[in-house]
Design a protein around this motif. Structure first.
Motif, PDB file in Angstrom:
ATOM      1  N   CYS A 263     -34.576   9.319  -8.748  1.00  0.00           N
ATOM      2  CA  CYS A 263     -33.802   8.090  -8.562  1.00  0.00           C
ATOM      3  C   CYS A 263     -32.487   8.226  -9.332  1.00  0.00           C
ATOM      4  O   CYS A 263     -32.414   8.923 -10.349  1.00  0.00           O
ATOM      5  CB  CYS A 263     -34.576   6.888  -9.097  1.00  0.00           C
ATOM      6  SG  CYS A 263     -36.067   6.521  -8.141  1.00  0.00           S
ATOM      7  N   CYS A 268     -34.827   2.927 -12.975  1.00  0.00           N
ATOM      8  CA  CYS A 268     -34.961   2.339 -11.639  1.00  0.00           C
ATOM      9  C   CYS A 268     -36.320   1.660 -11.464  1.00  0.00           C
ATOM     10  O   CYS A 268     -37.362   2.219 -11.808  1.00  0.00           O
ATOM     11  CB  CYS A 268     -34.808   3.453 -10.599  1.00  0.00           C
ATOM     12  SG  CYS A 268     -34.734   2.853  -8.906  1.00  0.00           S
ATOM     13  N   HIS A 270     -37.185   0.656  -8.440  1.00  0.00           N
ATOM     14  CA  HIS A 270     -37.482   0.939  -7.024  1.00  0.00           C
ATOM     15  C   HIS A 270     -37.522  -0.335  -6.186  1.00  0.00           C
ATOM     16  O   HIS A 270     -38.400  -0.510  -5.338  1.00  0.00           O
ATOM     17  CB  HIS A 270     -38.794   1.723  -6.892  1.00  0.00           C
ATOM     18  CG  HIS A 270     -39.025   2.717  -7.989  1.00  0.00           C
ATOM     19  ND1 HIS A 270     -38.122   3.708  -8.293  1.00  0.00           N
ATOM     20  CD2 HIS A 270     -40.037   2.849  -8.885  1.00  0.00           C
ATOM     21  CE1 HIS A 270     -38.572   4.417  -9.324  1.00  0.00           C
ATOM     22  NE2 HIS A 270     -39.727   3.910  -9.700  1.00  0.00           N
ATOM     23  N   CYS A 276     -32.255   5.108  -4.545  1.00  0.00           N
ATOM     24  CA  CYS A 276     -33.621   5.088  -5.094  1.00  0.00           C
ATOM     25  C   CYS A 276     -34.498   6.023  -4.260  1.00  0.00           C
ATOM     26  O   CYS A 276     -34.666   5.825  -3.056  1.00  0.00           O
ATOM     27  CB  CYS A 276     -34.188   3.668  -5.079  1.00  0.00           C
ATOM     28  SG  CYS A 276     -35.966   3.622  -5.385  1.00  0.00           S
ATOM     29  N   ALA A 277     -35.041   7.040  -4.909  1.00  0.00           N
ATOM     30  CA  ALA A 277     -35.842   8.043  -4.187  1.00  0.00           C
ATOM     31  C   ALA A 277     -37.130   7.444  -3.629  1.00  0.00           C
ATOM     32  O   ALA A 277     -37.633   7.890  -2.592  1.00  0.00           O
ATOM     33  CB  ALA A 277     -36.175   9.203  -5.126  1.00  0.00           C
ATOM     34  N   VAL A 278     -37.656   6.424  -4.288  1.00  0.00           N
ATOM     35  CA  VAL A 278     -38.896   5.808  -3.820  1.00  0.00           C
ATOM     36  C   VAL A 278     -38.645   5.043  -2.522  1.00  0.00           C
ATOM     37  O   VAL A 278     -39.354   5.219  -1.520  1.00  0.00           O
ATOM     38  CB  VAL A 278     -39.506   4.893  -4.910  1.00  0.00           C
ATOM     39  CG1 VAL A 278     -40.632   4.035  -4.336  1.00  0.00           C
ATOM     40  CG2 VAL A 278     -40.022   5.735  -6.078  1.00  0.00           C
TER      41      VAL A 278
HETATM   42 ZN   LIG Z   1     -36.172   4.171  -7.683  1.00  0.00          ZN
END
Ligand SMILES: [Zn+2]
Ligand SMILES: Nc1nc2c(ncn2[C@@H]2O[C@H](COP(=O)(O)OP(=O)(O)OP(=O)(O)O)[C@@H](O)[C@H]2O)c(=O)[nH]1
Ligand SMILES: [Mg+2]
Length: 318
Positions: A263, A268, A270, A276-278
């Motif tokens: 992220c 983060c 999320h 945001c990688a999630v």
């Molecule tokens: Zn995130």
């Protein structure tokens, strides 16, 4: 003499000694545990030392340090907790998509708590004998795929199909296993089917409420004839809440924890943060929507409903 507490009835404790004899013991003096206010100082699973008295009964004088324990928080103002069981190696979470159907939200909350306290969980899908229709089996397999993908072992069983019990026997041999799950999912039935020497009370599903009655009323530890112990816990009755910081929650969703460092912001949550990688993984279908929904509902402060709280804090005799 040394032994392990397998049953507690308030003032008396049944202790299994090293010769596999069960002795009735009581406590000498007062045991106080640091950190928690509890209504019972000793629980099933506790390793204890005791002395025999002239009347053939024992007196417990030492409790060994616990590696973990589960407590049921009281719902009244006394703030007293009830320790249900100690020294658990693993939990088998019994669920079913038949009646009473277990929700993804319940499973995810249970997994979250167990992750927080480092108790390995395997998910057991019971009552598959009721899944004759292909569509139902497909639905079940899709459900299972969500959890297998993120690393939880899942098993399809039926308490009335003996051949499905072999894998559970292997999983439980020589371990102390907590059997968890909603009332009526078949916890006691499964334990009885795993070990013919055990005959736990099995309740009738109440058709009117489509929820099991609470047949099992207190935790009891049962020695397995093939080695190990089973702790059959009561179904949901009182609800315990788990206190956890919002920042911590995604650490216990294993697939989110894995993406944490990707992220943009290291703090983060999320939710709506950029890059945001999630959230990206949810959009790409790599994280199951049901899992992310559970995460959101927990983040929104919707009750973390569990029958008990798991704890890894060590309780010691003063
Ligand atoms: Zn995130
Ligand atoms: N068809 C079917 N019925 C099952 C199965 N397992 C359990 N049942 C039934 O489901 C009902 C509840 O089973 P229990 O074993 O008492 O459930 P429990 O989880 O121990 O419930 P509590 O003790 O109340 O927490 C009983 O009527 C069982 O006969 C299964 O695999 N298939
Ligand atoms: Mg039961």
């Amino acid at each position: 003499m040394k032994g392990i507490v397998i049953k507690s009835t308030g003032s008396w404790y049944s202790v299994l000694d090293e010769n596999k004899d069960v002795l009735e013991c009581r406590i000498k003096g007062k045991f106080r545990l640091s950190g928690i206010k509890s209504t019972n100082p000793i629980a099933v699973g506790d390793n204890v030392e005791f002395e025999m008295e002239a009347d053939g009964r024992g007196v417990i004088n030492t409790i060994a340090e616990r590696k973990n324990y589960i407590i049921r928080k009281s719902i009244n103002l006394s703030k007293q907790s009830h320790i249900l069981a100690a020294n658990i190696d693993q939990a088998l979470l019994i669920v079913t998509l038949a009646l009473p159907r277990t929700s993804a939200g319940f499973i995810d909350r249970f997994l979250l708590t167990a992750e927080a306290y480092h108790i390995p969980v395997k998910i057991i899908f019971n009552k598959i004998d009721l899944f004759q229709k292909v569509e139902l089996m497909e639905e079940l397999d899709e459900f299972i795929a969500i959890y297998q993908k993120i690393g939880y072992e899942c098993y399809k069983v039926s308490a009335i199909k003996n051949e499905t019990m072999d894998v559970l026997k292997k999983l439980t041999k020589d371990k102390t296993t907590l059997i968890a799950g909603h009332s009526g999912v078949g916890k006691s039935s499964i334990v009885n089917a795993m070990d013919a020497d055990l005959q736990l009370r099995v309740g009738q599903l109440s058709e009117a409420h489509l929820k099991g009655k609470h047949t099992t009323t207190f935790a009891e530890m049962h020695p397995l004839s093939y080695g190990g112990f089973i702790i059959d816990t009561p179904g949901i009755k009182e609800l315990g809440l788990v206190d956890m910081n919002k920042e911590e929650i995604s650490d216990y969703f294993v697939e989110m924890r894995a993406l944490k460092n990707k992220c943009k912001f290291n703090n983060c949550l999320h939710l709506n943060e950029p890059k945001c990688a999630v959230v990206e993984a949810v959009e790409k279908g790599e994280i199951a929507p049901s899992r992310y929904n559970s995460y959101l509902s927990i983040m929104n402060g919707e009750e973390l409903v569990l029958p008990w709280e798991l704890s890894s804090v060590t309780g010691k005799k003063n």
